[in-house]
Design an enzyme around this catalytic site. Sequence first.
Site, PDB file in Angstrom:
ATOM      1  N   CYS A  22       0.704  -1.149  -0.373  1.00 35.64           N
ATOM      2  CA  CYS A  22      -0.080   0.308  -0.429  1.00 35.64           C
ATOM      3  C   CYS A  22       0.585   0.992  -0.026  1.00 35.64           C
ATOM      4  CB  CYS A  22      -0.733  -0.008   1.353  1.00 35.64           C
ATOM      5  SG  CYS A  22      -1.545  -1.858   0.690  1.00 35.64           S
ATOM      6  N   HIS A  72     -12.158   9.639  -8.900  1.00 39.38           N
ATOM      7  CA  HIS A  72     -10.640   9.300 -10.275  1.00 39.38           C
ATOM      8  C   HIS A  72     -10.584  10.991 -10.053  1.00 39.38           C
ATOM      9  CE1 HIS A  72     -13.446   7.337 -13.035  1.00 39.38           C
ATOM     10  NE2 HIS A  72     -12.370   6.919 -13.462  1.00 39.38           N
ATOM     11  N   GLU A 136     -12.962   0.015   1.255  1.00 35.99           N
ATOM     12  CA  GLU A 136     -11.760   0.240   0.369  1.00 35.99           C
ATOM     13  C   GLU A 136     -12.171  -1.006  -1.302  1.00 35.99           C
ATOM     14  OE1 GLU A 136      -8.158   1.860   1.684  1.00 35.99           O
ATOM     15  OE2 GLU A 136      -7.819  -0.233   1.405  1.00 35.99           O
TER      16      GLU A 136
END
Length: 150
Positions: A22, A72, A136
């Site tokens: 991550c 986005h 997530e």
Amino acid sequence: MLITRRLEFDAGHRIPDHKSQCRHLHGHRYAIEITLSGSVIDKAGDAANGMVMDFSQVKDLAKAHLVDLWDHAFLAFAGDTKIVEFLQSIPGHKTVILDRVPTAENLARLAFEILDGAYRDTYGNHLRLEQVRLYETPNCWSDAIRSRLD
């Protein structure tokens, strides 16, 4: 009464101090569930009669205050200076600079903070935001719950 509306958006992030995958730039198909409480409206002839809030209005407010801003975009922690500088060097790049590391937990809490005022007592029926659940991944999410944030 509780009602919940789910929306989805795509965004990139990284967790700079993470010791595994991550820490790299990557993205997710996030889902956000917004749970509101309020009294059911009992006004004959009112478009919201029988509702706590019209689900389309829940969606419209969430999009205007959060989803359209984050969709986005790259969600970057202000303290992650190398990434922030890199993203700012790309003309027209959609970057959202955050005051905290963009973990699921922090994003859920931030979303709650952003949306809380947008829904407060919109119809005079004691409407208020109770919970934001941010997925997530389909298997990993975080809940920001009013009773635990106050």
